[in-house]
Design an enzyme around this catalytic site. Structure first.
Site, PDB file in Angstrom:
ATOM      1  N   ASP A 179      51.234  36.592  34.672  1.00 29.51           N
ATOM      2  CA  ASP A 179      51.931  37.142  33.505  1.00 29.51           C
ATOM      3  C   ASP A 179      50.992  37.674  32.437  1.00 29.51           C
ATOM      4  OD1 ASP A 179      50.945  34.477  32.787  1.00 29.51           O
ATOM      5  OD2 ASP A 179      52.077  34.744  30.932  1.00 29.51           O
ATOM      6  N   ASP A 191      39.820  31.054  36.798  1.00 29.71           N
ATOM      7  CA  ASP A 191      39.008  31.839  35.877  1.00 29.71           C
ATOM      8  C   ASP A 191      37.806  30.980  35.473  1.00 29.71           C
ATOM      9  OD1 ASP A 191      38.046  33.583  34.010  1.00 29.71           O
ATOM     10  OD2 ASP A 191      39.754  33.498  32.670  1.00 29.71           O
TER      11      ASP A 191
END
Ligand code: 5GP
Ligand code: MG
Length: 169
Positions: free
Chosen positions: A154, A97
């Protein structure tokens, strides 16, 4: 099911192409793949089964996210690394990210081990990653800004068991 971004078969097909590339690039080199836990476990397991050159594995617990936000602070759940003398390290993570996690992990390996090289392989990378803290050597898929779950990824530790990758809503 328009939430599904990548099906299990799409992921496995792309993983095979990456494994083929790793087999070529690390031929005649001593390779250790490191699973960045917990997010990379599913990708890692599928990837290593497709690697045909001699290789070793190890795992490192790293976290920086709570819910859908980065805490901006990388925590290692293990302090002492092996020395990895004469070995080439390939860090495997679920998603790049900001790049903070992989940059900090790469630096930890460069500073604390005798590895000959440290590169990374990610399942996902953000297209509009302005930060460019690190460019992975291998990327399976590029995505936009959506928060995704499944195939190891998750939301507060849930959904890692989904066999595909979907957008979290
Ligand atoms: P970075 O340090 O590159 O900003 O963040 C990397 C970590 O953030 C990943 O290993 C992952 O745990 C988490 N992360 C970033 N984006 C997402 C996302 O869309 N979904 C999930 N589940 N985790 C994400
Ligand atoms: Mg995570």
């Amino acid at each position: 099911m328009d939430k599904i971004l990548f099906s299990e078969q799409q992921i496995l097909d792309r993983t095979q192409l990456i494994a083929n590339q790793i087999n070529q690039d690390y031929k005649d080199k001593q390779l250790t793949l490191i699973a960045i836990l917990n997010g990379s476990v599913v990708f890692f397991a599928d990837l290593i089964k497709k690697i045909t050159i001699p290789m070793q594995i190890d795992c490192l617990g790293v976290s920086s996210y709570e819910g859908t936000k980065s805490t901006g602070n990388v925590v290692f759940r293990q302090n002492k690394l092996q020395d990895f003398t004469d070995r080439h390290i390939l860090l495997v993570d679920d998603i790049l990210d900001t790049g903070l996690t992989l940059k900090a992990t790469t630096e930890k390996f460069l500073n604390e081990t005798n590895a000959l090289s440290v590169n990374s392989c990610v399942l996902l990378s953000r297209k509009n990653n302005k930060h460019k803290l690190l460019i992975p050597r291998y990327t399976a898929f590029e995505i936009s800004n959506e928060f995704v779950v499944g195939y190891g990824l998750d939301y507060n530790e849930e959904f890692r068991n989904l066999p595909h990758i979907e957008i979290f809503r």
